[in-house]
Design a protein around this motif. Structure first.
Motif, PDB file in Angstrom:
ATOM      1  N   GLN A 230     -53.664   6.817  39.196  1.00  0.00           N
ATOM      2  CA  GLN A 230     -55.013   7.204  39.605  1.00  0.00           C
ATOM      3  C   GLN A 230     -55.034   8.628  40.129  1.00  0.00           C
ATOM      4  O   GLN A 230     -56.030   9.349  39.969  1.00  0.00           O
ATOM      5  CB  GLN A 230     -55.530   6.259  40.688  1.00  0.00           C
ATOM      6  CG  GLN A 230     -55.958   4.892  40.200  1.00  0.00           C
ATOM      7  CD  GLN A 230     -56.519   4.046  41.330  1.00  0.00           C
ATOM      8  OE1 GLN A 230     -55.881   3.858  42.363  1.00  0.00           O
ATOM      9  NE2 GLN A 230     -57.714   3.530  41.146  1.00  0.00           N
ATOM     10  N   LEU A 231     -53.940   9.036  40.745  1.00  0.00           N
ATOM     11  CA  LEU A 231     -53.864  10.372  41.335  1.00  0.00           C
ATOM     12  C   LEU A 231     -53.513  11.444  40.303  1.00  0.00           C
ATOM     13  O   LEU A 231     -53.331  12.606  40.658  1.00  0.00           O
ATOM     14  CB  LEU A 231     -52.842  10.375  42.476  1.00  0.00           C
ATOM     15  CG  LEU A 231     -53.308   9.605  43.726  1.00  0.00           C
ATOM     16  CD1 LEU A 231     -52.129   9.336  44.657  1.00  0.00           C
ATOM     17  CD2 LEU A 231     -54.399  10.380  44.456  1.00  0.00           C
ATOM     18  N   GLY A 232     -53.427  11.048  39.038  1.00  0.00           N
ATOM     19  CA  GLY A 232     -53.271  12.028  37.968  1.00  0.00           C
ATOM     20  C   GLY A 232     -51.881  12.147  37.383  1.00  0.00           C
ATOM     21  O   GLY A 232     -51.682  12.898  36.417  1.00  0.00           O
ATOM     22  N   PHE A 233     -50.912  11.426  37.953  1.00  0.00           N
ATOM     23  CA  PHE A 233     -49.555  11.487  37.429  1.00  0.00           C
ATOM     24  C   PHE A 233     -49.382  10.502  36.277  1.00  0.00           C
ATOM     25  O   PHE A 233     -50.192   9.591  36.086  1.00  0.00           O
ATOM     26  CB  PHE A 233     -48.539  11.196  38.544  1.00  0.00           C
ATOM     27  CG  PHE A 233     -48.569  12.199  39.663  1.00  0.00           C
ATOM     28  CD1 PHE A 233     -47.911  13.410  39.539  1.00  0.00           C
ATOM     29  CD2 PHE A 233     -49.269  11.938  40.832  1.00  0.00           C
ATOM     30  CE1 PHE A 233     -47.945  14.350  40.558  1.00  0.00           C
ATOM     31  CE2 PHE A 233     -49.313  12.870  41.870  1.00  0.00           C
ATOM     32  CZ  PHE A 233     -48.647  14.084  41.735  1.00  0.00           C
ATOM     33  N   VAL A 234     -48.316  10.684  35.513  1.00  0.00           N
ATOM     34  CA  VAL A 234     -48.046   9.843  34.340  1.00  0.00           C
ATOM     35  C   VAL A 234     -46.699   9.163  34.521  1.00  0.00           C
ATOM     36  O   VAL A 234     -45.702   9.827  34.854  1.00  0.00           O
ATOM     37  CB  VAL A 234     -48.034  10.691  33.051  1.00  0.00           C
ATOM     38  CG1 VAL A 234     -47.672   9.821  31.846  1.00  0.00           C
ATOM     39  CG2 VAL A 234     -49.386  11.367  32.843  1.00  0.00           C
ATOM     40  N   LEU A 235     -46.659   7.864  34.316  1.00  0.00           N
ATOM     41  CA  LEU A 235     -45.409   7.124  34.470  1.00  0.00           C
ATOM     42  C   LEU A 235     -44.337   7.677  33.544  1.00  0.00           C
ATOM     43  O   LEU A 235     -44.577   7.908  32.353  1.00  0.00           O
ATOM     44  CB  LEU A 235     -45.636   5.643  34.177  1.00  0.00           C
ATOM     45  CG  LEU A 235     -44.399   4.738  34.234  1.00  0.00           C
ATOM     46  CD1 LEU A 235     -43.796   4.733  35.636  1.00  0.00           C
ATOM     47  CD2 LEU A 235     -44.755   3.320  33.810  1.00  0.00           C
ATOM     48  N   ASN A 236     -43.166   7.884  34.098  1.00  0.00           N
ATOM     49  CA  ASN A 236     -42.000   8.328  33.358  1.00  0.00           C
ATOM     50  C   ASN A 236     -41.883   7.519  32.059  1.00  0.00           C
ATOM     51  O   ASN A 236     -41.663   6.313  32.076  1.00  0.00           O
ATOM     52  CB  ASN A 236     -40.762   8.094  34.243  1.00  0.00           C
ATOM     53  CG  ASN A 236     -39.451   8.464  33.593  1.00  0.00           C
ATOM     54  OD1 ASN A 236     -39.376   8.674  32.385  1.00  0.00           O
ATOM     55  ND2 ASN A 236     -38.415   8.542  34.409  1.00  0.00           N
ATOM     56  N   PRO A 237     -42.056   8.155  30.894  1.00  0.00           N
ATOM     57  CA  PRO A 237     -42.061   7.417  29.622  1.00  0.00           C
ATOM     58  C   PRO A 237     -40.752   6.696  29.332  1.00  0.00           C
ATOM     59  O   PRO A 237     -40.731   5.671  28.651  1.00  0.00           O
ATOM     60  CB  PRO A 237     -42.379   8.485  28.580  1.00  0.00           C
ATOM     61  CG  PRO A 237     -42.073   9.783  29.238  1.00  0.00           C
ATOM     62  CD  PRO A 237     -42.338   9.591  30.695  1.00  0.00           C
ATOM     63  N   LYS A 238     -39.626   7.230  29.846  1.00  0.00           N
ATOM     64  CA  LYS A 238     -38.338   6.559  29.617  1.00  0.00           C
ATOM     65  C   LYS A 238     -38.302   5.215  30.331  1.00  0.00           C
ATOM     66  O   LYS A 238     -37.747   4.234  29.808  1.00  0.00           O
ATOM     67  CB  LYS A 238     -37.195   7.461  30.091  1.00  0.00           C
ATOM     68  CG  LYS A 238     -36.982   8.687  29.225  1.00  0.00           C
ATOM     69  CD  LYS A 238     -35.934   9.606  29.796  1.00  0.00           C
ATOM     70  CE  LYS A 238     -36.418  10.307  31.057  1.00  0.00           C
ATOM     71  NZ  LYS A 238     -35.449  11.341  31.522  1.00  0.00           N
TER      72      LYS A 238
END
Length: 327
Positions: A230-238
């Motif tokens: 929600q705060l704009g970050f993206v979950l580590n794809p790995k």
């Protein structure tokens, strides 16, 4: 024990975690509040074990999870008792972000094996439990008083929005709850506007255990990851690739510490930072090199793991200086 938690559920659940504090308060609803003075309308809350109907406005409320406690306190709703888990309830059994309120505190070893006799002594007419472990525990609690476990099926912690909105419905404070949701969302939006370079950066949320074990969030269905998203970050794809549709947290072997490599690292220990030095490849992680690590302990990890409207502002305060590094 919650399989989606690395250790016994806090507040941290709870936070975070969904995490039980005893609060006693005797104030009656203000007579000049049109919402609280109106006749109570029965409210039915659907949850993972079915549905609970609350026929009368609760006056003796017991909470087992910090997100319920935070929200009731923020909406000025009296709490009769909070059960909290030993070691997972903040300094002096109070988290920094929880609004001030008078309370009794009952410290227990586990929130999923509450002594029903101890609970019954508070004469609850509503139990806001959150994660309870299983149907058997829910049945024990609901036999004593209407009980609200986790509402979202398959989750271990509810979202801060759902907790806030449901609290407003139960206690006839829907407009106050809506204002709290709006105010909290405004803070989230302001964080992203203030830190545009941080938006889209990858994050890892991981717990580092004294034994050397490391667990990391692998799904945005996890409450901590949901808030960071929600705060704009993206979950580590790995790490996201490690999710197989079940548990939202994965154990990481010492040979695969590379899975933790991301722009932002939210690192949680029991408080002993020497643990990090024992992690193979720790110094090579991007966030460690770039000084974009947020260090957590049991005293504040529930702000992420068992998020509430009040904890969101606290989380933003922790992230502000790190987000500045992305400018």
């Amino acid at each position: 024990m919650n399989p989606n938690r690395f250790t016994v559920r806090p507040l941290l659940l709870a936070a975070s975690a969904a995490l039980i504090t005893l609060v006693a308060a005797c104030s009656a609803p203000a007579e000049d509040d049109p919402e609280s003075s109106a006749a109570h309308t029965p409210v039915t809350v659907e949850h993972e074990y079915g549905a609970t109907t609350i026929d009368h406005e609760p006056t003796r409320v017991v909470t087992f999870s910090t997100n319920w406690t935070d929200t009731l306190a923020a909406l000025d709703i009296p709490i009769t008792a909070e059960f909290v888990q030993k070691g997972y309830s903040g300094p002096n059994n109070h988290f920094e972000w929880t609004p001030d309120h008078e309370s009794q505190i009952k410290v227990v070893d586990s929130l999923t094996s509450i002594d029903v006799a101890e609970l019954a002594a508070f004469k609850p007419d509503l139990i806001l439990a959150g994660y309870v472990g299983d149907q058997k525990n829910y049945d024990r609690l609901s036999a004593l008083a209407p009980t609200i476990p986790v509402m979202r099926k398959g989750a271990s912690v509810d979202t801060w929005e759902d907790i806030t909105t449901t609290t407003g419905k139960i206690f006839g404070k829907e407009s106050d709850a809506a204002e709290l949701v709006t105010a909290t969302q405004d803070k989230i939006d302001a964080f992203k506007a203030d830190h545009p370079a941080a938006v889209g950066k990858t994050f890892t949320f991981a717990q580092f255990q004294q034994t050397g074990g490391v667990g990391a969030v692998n799904s945005t269905e996890d409450a901590a990851a949901g808030l960071l998203t929600q705060l704009g970050f993206v979950l580590n794809p790995k790490l996201a690739a490690e999710n197989k549709g079940g548990a939202t947290r994965s154990m990481i072997s010492s040979e695969r510490i590379d899975l933790l490599d991301s722009d932002l690292l939210v690192a949680w220990t029991l408080g002993d930072k020497s643990v990090y030095a024992k992690v193979p490849g720790w110094d090579s992680l991007t966030a460690v090199r770039d000084d974009t690590v947020v260090y957590l302990t049991n005293d504040n990890a529930p702000a992420f793991g068992v998020p509430s409207a009040p904890s969101v502002e606290y989380v933003i305060g922790l992230l502000d200086p790190v987000a500045d590094e992305f400018a």
